[in-house]
Design an enzyme around this catalytic site. Structure first.
Site, PDB file in Angstrom:
ATOM      1  N   SER A  59      30.039  41.977  33.188  1.00  0.00           N
ATOM      2  CA  SER A  59      28.532  42.467  33.325  1.00  0.00           C
ATOM      3  C   SER A  59      28.036  42.597  32.031  1.00  0.00           C
ATOM      4  O   SER A  59      26.700  42.412  31.897  1.00  0.00           O
ATOM      5  CB  SER A  59      28.429  43.643  34.241  1.00  0.00           C
ATOM      6  OG  SER A  59      28.887  43.167  35.739  1.00  0.00           O
TER       7      SER A  59
ATOM      8  N   HIS B  88      31.897  38.406  40.603  1.00  0.00           N
ATOM      9  CA  HIS B  88      32.107  39.350  41.773  1.00  0.00           C
ATOM     10  C   HIS B  88      32.068  38.479  42.926  1.00  0.00           C
ATOM     11  O   HIS B  88      32.523  38.836  43.896  1.00  0.00           O
ATOM     12  CB  HIS B  88      31.166  40.358  41.667  1.00  0.00           C
ATOM     13  CG  HIS B  88      31.129  41.319  40.766  1.00  0.00           C
ATOM     14  ND1 HIS B  88      30.274  41.735  39.561  1.00  0.00           N
ATOM     15  CD2 HIS B  88      32.234  42.106  40.158  1.00  0.00           C
ATOM     16  CE1 HIS B  88      30.509  42.340  38.660  1.00  0.00           C
ATOM     17  NE2 HIS B  88      31.597  42.731  38.930  1.00  0.00           N
TER      18      HIS B  88
ATOM     19  N   ARG C  94      40.610  39.428  35.833  1.00  0.00           N
ATOM     20  CA  ARG C  94      40.195  38.246  35.021  1.00  0.00           C
ATOM     21  C   ARG C  94      41.532  37.915  33.903  1.00  0.00           C
ATOM     22  O   ARG C  94      42.634  37.871  34.426  1.00  0.00           O
ATOM     23  CB  ARG C  94      39.107  38.830  34.070  1.00  0.00           C
ATOM     24  CG  ARG C  94      37.795  38.583  34.941  1.00  0.00           C
ATOM     25  CD  ARG C  94      36.736  39.516  34.441  1.00  0.00           C
ATOM     26  NE  ARG C  94      37.061  40.938  34.437  1.00  0.00           N
ATOM     27  CZ  ARG C  94      36.282  41.780  34.287  1.00  0.00           C
ATOM     28  NH1 ARG C  94      34.862  41.524  33.979  1.00  0.00           N
ATOM     29  NH2 ARG C  94      36.434  43.188  34.533  1.00  0.00           N
TER      30      ARG C  94
ATOM     31  N   LYS D  85      31.079  53.946  31.469  1.00  0.00           N
ATOM     32  CA  LYS D  85      29.764  52.845  30.943  1.00  0.00           C
ATOM     33  C   LYS D  85      28.468  53.551  31.298  1.00  0.00           C
ATOM     34  O   LYS D  85      28.271  54.424  32.215  1.00  0.00           O
ATOM     35  CB  LYS D  85      30.205  51.679  32.028  1.00  0.00           C
ATOM     36  CG  LYS D  85      31.368  51.061  31.939  1.00  0.00           C
ATOM     37  CD  LYS D  85      31.519  49.745  32.742  1.00  0.00           C
ATOM     38  CE  LYS D  85      32.739  49.088  32.950  1.00  0.00           C
ATOM     39  NZ  LYS D  85      32.816  48.031  33.877  1.00  0.00           N
TER      40      LYS D  85
HETATM   41  P1  ADP Z   1      34.394  48.654  37.212  1.00  0.00           P
HETATM   42  O1  ADP Z   1      33.509  49.263  36.239  1.00  0.00           O
HETATM   43  O2  ADP Z   1      35.056  49.354  38.307  1.00  0.00           O
HETATM   44  O3  ADP Z   1      35.494  47.840  36.307  1.00  0.00           O
HETATM   45  P2  ADP Z   1      33.080  46.157  37.364  1.00  0.00           P
HETATM   46  O4  ADP Z   1      31.763  45.763  38.199  1.00  0.00           O
HETATM   47  O5  ADP Z   1      33.170  45.818  35.966  1.00  0.00           O
HETATM   48  O6  ADP Z   1      33.496  47.486  37.900  1.00  0.00           O
HETATM   49  O7  ADP Z   1      33.996  45.150  38.201  1.00  0.00           O
HETATM   50  C1  ADP Z   1      34.524  45.406  39.576  1.00  0.00           C
HETATM   51  C2  ADP Z   1      35.695  44.701  39.935  1.00  0.00           C
HETATM   52  O8  ADP Z   1      35.281  43.373  39.852  1.00  0.00           O
HETATM   53  C3  ADP Z   1      36.977  45.146  38.884  1.00  0.00           C
HETATM   54  O9  ADP Z   1      38.182  44.978  39.530  1.00  0.00           O
HETATM   55  C4  ADP Z   1      36.764  43.961  37.815  1.00  0.00           C
HETATM   56  O10 ADP Z   1      37.985  43.437  37.417  1.00  0.00           O
HETATM   57  C5  ADP Z   1      36.300  42.727  38.879  1.00  0.00           C
HETATM   58  N1  ADP Z   1      35.558  41.761  38.195  1.00  0.00           N
HETATM   59  C6  ADP Z   1      34.416  41.653  37.264  1.00  0.00           C
HETATM   60  N2  ADP Z   1      34.083  40.710  37.079  1.00  0.00           N
HETATM   61  C7  ADP Z   1      34.964  39.648  37.417  1.00  0.00           C
HETATM   62  C8  ADP Z   1      35.160  38.315  37.285  1.00  0.00           C
HETATM   63  N3  ADP Z   1      34.393  37.596  36.413  1.00  0.00           N
HETATM   64  N4  ADP Z   1      36.009  37.656  37.938  1.00  0.00           N
HETATM   65  C9  ADP Z   1      37.014  38.572  38.794  1.00  0.00           C
HETATM   66  N5  ADP Z   1      37.113  39.698  38.731  1.00  0.00           N
HETATM   67  C10 ADP Z   1      36.021  40.297  38.261  1.00  0.00           C
END
Ligand code: ADP
Length: 160
Positions: free
Chosen positions: A128, A17, A90, A41
């Site tokens: 996460s 992030h 990703r 989630k």
């Molecule tokens: P959500 O539940 O909205 O998907 P996340 O916190 O899992 O929220 O992710 C927020 C955003 O960040 C999403 O667009 C996700 O694809 C991106 N994201 C999460 N981890 C990574 C990572 N390691 N690299 C690139 N983008 C990421």
């Protein structure tokens, strides 16, 4: 300079992030990172805890604001006078979900554009949930999350 909004669960924030945030700050005048609940989630940290962790982990960055939202993301983005949603990409697994969401948002408001940012290769498989699983079983998280996040995860899972 344009303001962009980066929404997500951030439960908790990882270095993936942060990498996306830093890349976005190189492009946009201001980045608003906003925490929302993803109905699919079950969260480990409350929205307030996630906001606090994000603030702590980005305290050295300029032109950034951390907030939270509930309800329709598009209303939040408009309320911030922005027309840009940032999402991270990703591996292929993100694509279908993100594609659907971006196009759905465009149907509702065609003025708001979703921009995708690819993370550093090192973080491509990072999410996460994996981090939480590793923390739960006592694995080291070196280099995958900020130190404060690792500490909070250890505290959280040592109680359960
Ligand atoms: P959500 O539940 O909205 O998907 P996340 O916190 O899992 O929220 O992710 C927020 C955003 O960040 C999403 O667009 C996700 O694809 C991106 N994201 C999460 N981890 C990574 C990572 N390691 N690299 C690139 N983008 C990421």
């Amino acid at each position: 300079m344009e303001t962009a909004v980066y929404p997500g669960s951030f439960d908790p924030v990882t270095n993936g992030h942060i990498d996306v945030i830093e890349r976005a700050l190189n492009i946009f005048g201001k980045v608003i990172v906003t925490v929302g609940d993803n109905p699919g989630k079950k969260p480990t940290f409350t929205i307030e805890e996630r906001v606090e962790l994000l603030k702590e982990c980005t305290k050295n960055l300029k032109n950034i604001e951390i907030g939270s939202f509930s309800g329709l993301l598009l209303d939040y983005v408009r309320g911030k006078n922005s027309k840009i949603i940032i999402r991270g990409l990703r591996a292929v697994s993100d694509f279908e979900f993100e594609f659907q969401r971006a196009l759905m948002n465009r149907v509702i408001n065609s003025e708001i554009e979703t921009i995708f940012i690819m993370t550093k290769e090192h973080y491509v498989y990072l999410n996460s949930s994996i981090i939480k699983e590793m923390a739960m079983f006592g694995s080291k998280l070196n280099g995958l999350v900020p130190e404060i996040v690792e500490k909070k995860l250890r505290e959280r899972f040592s109680k359960t």
